[in-house]
Structure formats: C-alpha cells, structure tokens
Design a protein around this motif. Structure first.
Motif, PDB file in Angstrom:
ATOM      1  N   GLY A  53     109.215  -6.492  86.032  1.00 15.37           N
ATOM      2  CA  GLY A  53     109.602  -5.091  85.959  1.00 15.37           C
ATOM      3  C   GLY A  53     108.710  -4.243  84.833  1.00 15.37           C
ATOM      4  O   GLY A  53     108.428  -3.176  85.287  1.00 15.37           O
ATOM      5  N   ASP A  54     107.899  -4.814  84.021  1.00 14.95           N
ATOM      6  CA  ASP A  54     107.226  -4.279  83.187  1.00 14.95           C
ATOM      7  C   ASP A  54     105.797  -3.899  84.103  1.00 14.95           C
ATOM      8  O   ASP A  54     105.287  -4.269  84.956  1.00 14.95           O
ATOM      9  CB  ASP A  54     106.665  -5.178  82.040  1.00 14.95           C
ATOM     10  N   LYS A  55     105.158  -2.433  83.717  1.00 13.23           N
ATOM     11  CA  LYS A  55     104.142  -2.086  84.185  1.00 13.23           C
ATOM     12  C   LYS A  55     102.702  -2.461  83.228  1.00 13.23           C
ATOM     13  O   LYS A  55     102.900  -2.316  82.095  1.00 13.23           O
ATOM     14  CB  LYS A  55     104.267  -0.534  84.285  1.00 13.23           C
ATOM     15  N   VAL A  56     101.624  -3.049  83.983  1.00 10.41           N
ATOM     16  CA  VAL A  56     100.760  -3.347  83.460  1.00 10.41           C
ATOM     17  C   VAL A  56      99.408  -2.797  83.946  1.00 10.41           C
ATOM     18  O   VAL A  56      99.373  -2.410  85.103  1.00 10.41           O
ATOM     19  CB  VAL A  56     100.450  -4.987  83.137  1.00 10.41           C
ATOM     20  N   SER A  57      98.400  -3.126  83.244  1.00 10.55           N
ATOM     21  CA  SER A  57      96.837  -2.774  83.619  1.00 10.55           C
ATOM     22  C   SER A  57      96.149  -4.227  83.701  1.00 10.55           C
ATOM     23  O   SER A  57      95.948  -4.706  82.567  1.00 10.55           O
ATOM     24  CB  SER A  57      96.315  -1.730  82.587  1.00 10.55           C
ATOM     25  N   ALA A  58      95.696  -4.358  84.548  1.00 12.00           N
ATOM     26  CA  ALA A  58      94.735  -5.569  85.216  1.00 12.00           C
ATOM     27  C   ALA A  58      93.630  -5.276  85.861  1.00 12.00           C
ATOM     28  O   ALA A  58      93.682  -4.490  86.719  1.00 12.00           O
ATOM     29  CB  ALA A  58      95.794  -6.698  85.480  1.00 12.00           C
ATOM     30  N   PRO A  59      92.708  -6.227  85.915  1.00 10.75           N
ATOM     31  CA  PRO A  59      91.420  -5.957  86.807  1.00 10.75           C
ATOM     32  C   PRO A  59      91.768  -6.752  88.130  1.00 10.75           C
ATOM     33  O   PRO A  59      92.588  -7.628  88.224  1.00 10.75           O
ATOM     34  CB  PRO A  59      90.314  -6.938  86.063  1.00 10.75           C
ATOM     35  N   LEU A  60      91.346  -5.746  89.230  1.00 15.45           N
ATOM     36  CA  LEU A  60      91.745  -6.050  90.453  1.00 15.45           C
ATOM     37  C   LEU A  60      90.132  -6.112  91.339  1.00 15.45           C
ATOM     38  O   LEU A  60      89.535  -5.410  91.171  1.00 15.45           O
ATOM     39  CB  LEU A  60      92.715  -5.291  91.062  1.00 15.45           C
ATOM     40  N   GLY A  61      90.068  -7.248  92.136  1.00 12.98           N
ATOM     41  CA  GLY A  61      89.218  -7.369  93.066  1.00 12.98           C
ATOM     42  C   GLY A  61      87.772  -8.045  92.300  1.00 12.98           C
ATOM     43  O   GLY A  61      87.728  -8.229  91.203  1.00 12.98           O
ATOM     44  N   ARG A  62      86.840  -7.939  93.335  1.00 11.04           N
ATOM     45  CA  ARG A  62      85.589  -8.536  92.790  1.00 11.04           C
ATOM     46  C   ARG A  62      84.872  -7.654  91.871  1.00 11.04           C
ATOM     47  O   ARG A  62      83.909  -8.192  91.055  1.00 11.04           O
ATOM     48  CB  ARG A  62      84.459  -9.137  94.105  1.00 11.04           C
ATOM     49  N   HIS A  63      85.084  -6.203  91.833  1.00 13.13           N
ATOM     50  CA  HIS A  63      84.440  -5.591  90.911  1.00 13.13           C
ATOM     51  C   HIS A  63      85.513  -5.201  89.718  1.00 13.13           C
ATOM     52  O   HIS A  63      84.983  -4.489  88.662  1.00 13.13           O
ATOM     53  CB  HIS A  63      84.176  -4.338  91.474  1.00 13.13           C
ATOM     54  N   ASN A  64      86.558  -5.836  89.395  1.00 11.78           N
ATOM     55  CA  ASN A  64      87.488  -5.818  88.405  1.00 11.78           C
ATOM     56  C   ASN A  64      87.747  -4.555  88.070  1.00 11.78           C
ATOM     57  O   ASN A  64      87.747  -4.238  86.846  1.00 11.78           O
ATOM     58  CB  ASN A  64      86.581  -6.624  87.241  1.00 11.78           C
TER      59      ASN A  64
END
Length: 98
Positions: free
Chosen positions: A53-64
């Motif tokens: 349930g925590d909200k986080v920031s993370a890199p997504l996809g090939r371009h991060n």
C-alpha cells in the motif's frame, strides 16, 4: 535483525538491507500509466520499513523514467529465490509520503 551488505549490479554498487540474510523485494503497480496498469513489476527495495500500500517512486521501462507506483506485495528472499534475476532488477528510488 537487519544487516547491510554491498551488492554490485550492472557495474553499480548498492547498499542493500537484509533481514536474516534475505533481501527485500517489492512488486509495484503503476496505476497512473495506462500502458502498464494492472501489471506488477518486481524491484529491489533498499528500505527496511516498506509495506503493501505504500506509494513509491521507481524507474520504469527501458528509458528508466521515474514514476509513482503502489507496492502490492513485499517479499524477503535470498539471491537464489529472488522473484527476478538480480543482474536485471531495478531498485526503488524513494518512498513517497502523503
């Protein structure tokens, strides 16, 4: 008891928190991105107090591109039982507090 060890992934050194010798992994869903909504992606989690349930920031996809997501599952496992190969796994950047 939590402990620290250094992990070298993709020529980068990360400090990883472990609980009884196990690393923390989090399955994150990016609900604001219509292209990947409904899918979860596994990340290495450097924060020892993460929970579902925590909200986080993370890199997504090939371009991060860094995006906000919600933790759907937390798993503690050793390298042999990680949910995704460690040489390819990305890590959560920060926990977003609301």
């Amino acid at each position: 008891m939590a402990s620290l060890f250094y992990c070298f992934l993709r020529c980068k050194c990360y400090i990883i928190y472990t609980m009884n010798g196990k690393m923390c992994f989090a399955a994150v869903e990016f609900v604001d991105d219509i292209n990947v909504v409904g899918y979860t992606y596994w990340y290495l989690c450097p924060f020892e107090d993460i929970k579902e349930g925590d909200k986080v920031s993370a890199p997504l996809g090939r371009h991060n591109n860094e995006q906000a997501g919600i933790v759907r599952k937390v798993l503690f496992a050793d390298e042999a039982h990680s949910p995704f190969p460690l040489q390819y796994i990305k890590r959560i950047k920060k926990v977003i507090s609301e």
